[in-house]
Design an enzyme around this catalytic site. Structure first.
Site, mmCIF file in Angstrom:
data_model
loop_
_atom_site.group_PDB
_atom_site.id
_atom_site.type_symbol
_atom_site.label_atom_id
_atom_site.label_comp_id
_atom_site.label_asym_id
_atom_site.label_seq_id
_atom_site.Cartn_x
_atom_site.Cartn_y
_atom_site.Cartn_z
ATOM 1 N N GLU B 61 0.839 -1.205 0.000
ATOM 2 C CA GLU B 61 0.000 0.000 0.000
ATOM 3 C C GLU B 61 0.875 1.258 0.000
ATOM 4 O OE1 GLU B 61 -0.020 -2.548 2.054
ATOM 5 O OE2 GLU B 61 -1.957 -2.889 2.998
ATOM 6 N N SER B 177 22.442 -42.488 -8.235
ATOM 7 C CA SER B 177 21.242 -41.796 -8.730
ATOM 8 C C SER B 177 21.617 -40.605 -9.602
ATOM 9 C CB SER B 177 20.398 -41.328 -7.552
ATOM 10 O OG SER B 177 21.124 -40.425 -6.754
ATOM 11 N N THR B 205 20.933 -39.032 3.644
ATOM 12 C CA THR B 205 21.211 -38.312 2.393
ATOM 13 C C THR B 205 22.517 -37.531 2.507
ATOM 14 O OG1 THR B 205 18.846 -38.150 1.915
ATOM 15 C CG2 THR B 205 20.269 -36.611 0.760
ATOM 16 N N LEU B 301 12.530 -40.800 5.647
ATOM 17 C CA LEU B 301 12.124 -39.498 6.183
ATOM 18 C C LEU B 301 10.920 -38.953 5.404
ATOM 19 C CD1 LEU B 301 12.569 -37.268 8.190
ATOM 20 C CD2 LEU B 301 14.470 -36.400 6.821
#
Lengths: 364, 364
Positions: B61, B177, B205, B301
């Site tokens: 505003e 991966s 991880t 997880l």
């Protein structure tokens, strides 16, 4: 009056129509190819259309020339596949073409069948007919990929069907899988079966799911239901044993005990293979005239089938569900890959939706 | 001269513009909401635009009214979120609106912040300003879903990111991966990180992948990198320990040995949780002002996070590869489902492509 001038452009136009006509035979022409034909009179007006509708019935050219009658005189025959020149269940098409007075033949694709394979075209040319070749060859080869694959490899084109969740599961740890995919997807599977000549499962799927494996009446003739089992450990009662619904074949390896073979239900076809392997099974199914088979098996058999080049197309129904479950119920078991570079990389994918599911259609 | 007539139709038009303006703050306004504002003069001409660009800086505003100056007199302020009425790091917007001479305020959504929550609107009305409410409420609620979720639940909005193969694998049995998804998808992940306040992984991880977890410079401020570990078994050397690149926080449960806590690298923030669980972690991250967190963790997880309602959105990068591999490397471990009816059924899915991959964006 202007004589019809056969340019690549207008040849393609009519060839597209012939391809459309050919597709009307989908699901019923096996072991034959899909073929469509159009006859134009000498001015280029269409005077006949035909397609091959069923093995044993007349070829596409026959129908089209019949429709054209004397108007074929001096006209053009457009046909997706090279006309046959051998006496099969029907007379050689080349004879008929010569009799018809056709002046020009436009051929899409040469027939890979060794009994034809260019000979049809030679016969026409030697008789003084102008032959134009290789019009929309790729499209026609794709339309006839199952027939061509069987002619090239001696095995039917294999489709592997799979219903999986978003997290790649085909069932829960307790084996439950009814229903991962939507009603709409299941209907698509029935349609898929209706254009296949055989549907194959392993002994495990038979014992676990007791499937029916029919097209639910969508096929003019239900596909042959095939169980590939090395153990011949099959249940006494199974939906597949009801051969009034559809034919069933049990295939097994040379080690199968004769006592177990004898126990198989009456009316169920028995097939002893040189080896209880997908490749051997497909060789035998090709001999039985199968152009296209559908693998609806579990992960172990699917893995072997893929490894043995028995799968040319994957159809994945991906349902927007998460199943989880450590004891793997995934579409494939181990391929023995050690790096991502070794994995199957797929290129030709088309995507659609059916109900809430995504459908991936993939050429391997 | 015609006076501007505020109908639902033209209110919506300008509110859409305010929503566009609000979106310019994406990635930098946390813990605040996204807000956009437009000022029209008394004839309905646009004379000011503004958006909230960063926590601590002026509200939407303010910018819009500043731009409008005296032209705001008798005009209309269109703002996506209810103007604030409390002294925070900046002065209350209601004061400024009253001073500006604005005659009418159009508010999209009421601010769920308990310090505002309708009070801003009341103050304006009591001062004789006409207030129009609930314009494009749904759109604005969706734009501010992370802010609203934190206000409603006391936890940030959770996004779970996953790169999977067509057969639902996130890695090979040997753990490899790199890379399942395409370069283009990896860039999208960097972009996704740039609009998140924190990126969370588990100890597994960290040990296996040693990730960097940054937006590669796409964010004005890199997201907080968080490791949730109950064992505190973390490697001595890790990319995450380089806090010159981005801040890192290690969160652990009350049972964590003090000797291991002491061993954590200097500069890395330590956070003792009431329980080493996703829910507890998110409560603490909300207190730190996180509106949106990205889960980039392994299957175990991820499963707990989903079960504890810590995931509101899934982003699946589906790569057209088949990996196979029996020792499951799948996105989730066991949820303990016994029938397909119990599984997560997902409804709100959008699909796009990036490079060769499909991207599924799913509201849980």
């Amino acid at each position: 009056m202007k004589r019809f001038n056969c340019t690549i452009q207008n040849c393609s136009f009519w060839m597209r129509r012939a391809i459309q006509l050919a597709s009307l035979g989908e699901g019923t022409v096996s072991p034959n190819p899909l073929v469509g034909a159009v006859v134009l009179d000498k001015h280029g007006n269409i005077v006949g259309e035909g397609f091959h509708s069923r093995a044993g019935e007349s070829h596409a050219e026959v129908g089209a020339l019949k429709q054209a009658q004397h108007k074929a005189q001096g006209g053009t025959l457009i046909v997706t596949l090279e006309p046959c020149c051998h006496q099969g269940r029907t007379a050689p098409c080349t004879d008929l073409i010569l009799k018809s007075g056709i002046a020009r033949v436009v051929v899409g694709l040469e027939d890979p069948d060794l009994r034809v394979s260019g000979k049809g075209i030679s016969i026409l040319r030697e008789a003084g007919i102008e032959v134009v070749e290789k019009i929309l060859e790729k499209e026609i080869a794709y339309q006839n990929r199952t027939f061509l694959h069987r002619n090239l490899t001696g095995r039917p084109w294999g489709i592997l069907k799979c219903a999986i969740s978003l997290d790649g599961r085909i069932g829960l740890p307790n084996g439950k899988s009814k229903w991962i995919s939507s009603k709409e997807s299941r209907l698509k599977v029935h349609k898929l079966r209706s254009i296949c000549d055989a549907v194959i499962i392993g002994g495990g799927t038979l014992r676990k799911d007791d499937p029916l494996l029919t097209s639910r009446g969508l096929a003019r003739q239900e596909p042959l239901r095939v169980v590939l089992t090395s153990s011949l450990d099959v249940p006494e009662n199974a939906q597949l044993w009801d051969i009034d619904v559809a034919r069933t074949l049990v295939a097994f390896g040379p080690q199968a005990k004769q006592s177990l073979v004898n126990k198989l239900p009456i009316g169920v076809e028995k097939l002893k293979l040189a080896e209880s392997k997908p490749k051997e099974l497909l060789k035998e199914l090709a001999k039985k005239g199968c152009n296209r088979v559908l693998w609806e098996c579990g992960p172990d058999l699917a893995t072997v089938a893929l490894n043995e080049n028995c799968v040319q197309e994957l159809v994945f129904f991906v349902s927007p569900k998460l199943l989880g479950g450590l004891p793997a119920m995934t579409p494939f078991s181990d391929f023995g890959f050690n790096s991502i570079d070794q994995t199957f990389a797929l290129e030709k994918i088309s995507l659609s939706k059916t109900g809430k599911d995504f459908v991936l259609n993939i050429l391997v």
